[in-house]
Design an enzyme around this catalytic site. Structure first.
Site, short mmCIF file in Angstrom:
data_model
loop_
_atom_site.label_atom_id
_atom_site.label_comp_id
_atom_site.label_asym_id
_atom_site.label_seq_id
_atom_site.Cartn_x
_atom_site.Cartn_y
_atom_site.Cartn_z
N ASP A 62 -4.91 -4.14 -8.62
CA ASP A 62 -4.63 -4.67 -7.28
C ASP A 62 -4.82 -3.52 -6.29
O ASP A 62 -4.90 -2.35 -6.68
CB ASP A 62 -3.17 -5.19 -7.22
CG ASP A 62 -2.77 -5.67 -5.83
OD1 ASP A 62 -3.57 -6.38 -5.19
OD2 ASP A 62 -1.67 -5.33 -5.36
N SER A 63 -4.83 -3.87 -5.01
CA SER A 63 -4.89 -2.84 -3.98
C SER A 63 -3.65 -1.94 -4.03
O SER A 63 -3.67 -0.82 -3.55
CB SER A 63 -4.99 -3.49 -2.60
OG SER A 63 -3.84 -4.28 -2.38
N CYS B 151 -5.44 -9.66 -7.38
CA CYS B 151 -5.53 -9.52 -5.93
C CYS B 151 -6.46 -10.60 -5.40
O CYS B 151 -7.63 -10.66 -5.80
CB CYS B 151 -6.08 -8.13 -5.58
SG CYS B 151 -6.37 -7.90 -3.83
N GLU C 228 4.19 -2.94 0.75
CA GLU C 228 3.82 -1.58 0.30
C GLU C 228 4.81 -0.54 0.84
O GLU C 228 5.09 0.46 0.19
CB GLU C 228 2.40 -1.21 0.78
CG GLU C 228 1.27 -1.92 0.06
CD GLU C 228 1.10 -1.53 -1.41
OE1 GLU C 228 1.28 -0.35 -1.76
OE2 GLU C 228 0.77 -2.42 -2.22
N CYS D 31 -1.67 -14.20 -1.75
CA CYS D 31 -1.75 -12.74 -1.83
C CYS D 31 -0.69 -12.34 -2.84
O CYS D 31 0.45 -12.83 -2.77
CB CYS D 31 -1.46 -12.10 -0.47
SG CYS D 31 -1.22 -10.32 -0.54
N HIS E 95 1.05 -9.87 -3.20
CA HIS E 95 2.23 -9.20 -2.66
C HIS E 95 3.32 -10.21 -2.26
O HIS E 95 4.49 -9.87 -2.20
CB HIS E 95 1.88 -8.38 -1.42
CG HIS E 95 1.17 -7.09 -1.70
ND1 HIS E 95 -0.09 -7.03 -2.24
CD2 HIS E 95 1.55 -5.79 -1.51
CE1 HIS E 95 -0.46 -5.75 -2.37
NE2 HIS E 95 0.51 -4.99 -1.92
#
Ligand code: DGL
Length: 268
Positions: free
Chosen positions: A12-13, A76, A153, A185, A187
């Protein structure tokens, strides 16, 4: 039954892919995972496509060439939307599982669908295209949430600002009177407490990570490449491109009753 004891590469990012790792731990407890989170460069969701593609080439090069993974999970949505075709072409012998298709399939019974996702995912139209290609013809409304991945994040979940931010986006979804919301997403499942509060019971929330792990399980079984369940318990490796406070917090929240054996490497 054939076996393959090599690890599964999940990336993932940043820290969002941990929501997918959690479901893989639950559904495939014998498998070993190498997780790569590009915490040094996240979030990707407002970046230029070519820049994201270059990062993804590096990450997959690491997973395939240095860790010899037997399958790749694109944990992601943004990367799945923008890089899927390139990865399928580059690694044609490896199973590649993304999050968009399983997430859309899980929403097919909706009366009308809302999607919350990054700006890049929404601009790509990939979720709606996938939903339509699976036969979904219900109304589909996408809401770009350009600030949410960064909020996670930065470890903002659980703070009052998080509920404020989330409520703004969920409010846009509620205006469309949809009954189902895809968390587009990886996240966002970390923000489910805030999302549920903002939705006030009016939305069925789809966390694509659950169907993604099921799809991975299916592929490993079909190809006969599951890890031998008689071996000692799996040892996972988590690689981050930069140290992240949010990573520890999320691991504690995600893996509450399960204490996986994880080694962590920070590159930057
Ligand atoms: N977790 C990612 C996704 O599923 C991307 C978040 C970001 O880096 O902007 O889209």
């Amino acid at each position: 039954m054939e076996i393959d004891n090599r690890p599964i590469g999940v990336f993932d990012s940043g820290v969002g892919g941990l929501t997918v790792v959690r479901e893989i731990f639950g559904q495939l407890p014998d498998e070993e995972i190498v997780y790569f989170g590009d915490t040094g460069r996240a979030p990707y969701g407002n970046m230029d496509t070519e820049e994201i593609r270059a990062f993804v080439r590096q990450i997959c090069g690491f997973l395939v060439d240095e860790r010899d993974v037997k399958a790749i999970v694109i944990a992601c949505n943004t990367i799945d939307a923008l890089c899927r075709d390139e990865l399928t072409e580059a690694y044609d012998s490896l199973p590649i599982v993304g999050v968009i298709e399983p997430g859309c399939m899980a929403a097919l019974t909706a009366l009308s669908v809302g999607l919350m996702a990054t700006q890049a995912s929404v601009d790509s139209g990939a979720h709606e295209k996938t939903f339509r290609s699976q036969g979904g013809n219900q109304p589909f409304y996408a809401v770009a949430c350009p600030t949410l991945a960064k909020l996670v994040e930065d470890g903002g979940m659980g703070k009052p600002e998080a509920l404020e931010e989330v409520s703004r986006y969920v409010g846009q979804v509620l205006e469309k009177e949809v009954d189902t919301l895809i968390l587009g997403c990886t996240h966002y499942p970390i923000l489910i407490p805030e999302i549920e509060k903002a939705a006030g019971g009016k939305l069925r929330i789809v966390n694509p990570a659950i169907a993604t792990a099921a799809s991975l399980k299916n592929i490993l079984e079909l190809r006969g490449i599951k890890r031998d369940g008689h071996l000692k318990p799996p040892r996972h490796e988590f690689v981050l491109s930069k140290a992240s406070d949010a990573f520890g917090t999320i691991c504690i929240a995600m893996f509450d009753n399960y204490v996986p054996d994880i080694s962590i490497h920070i590159l930057g």
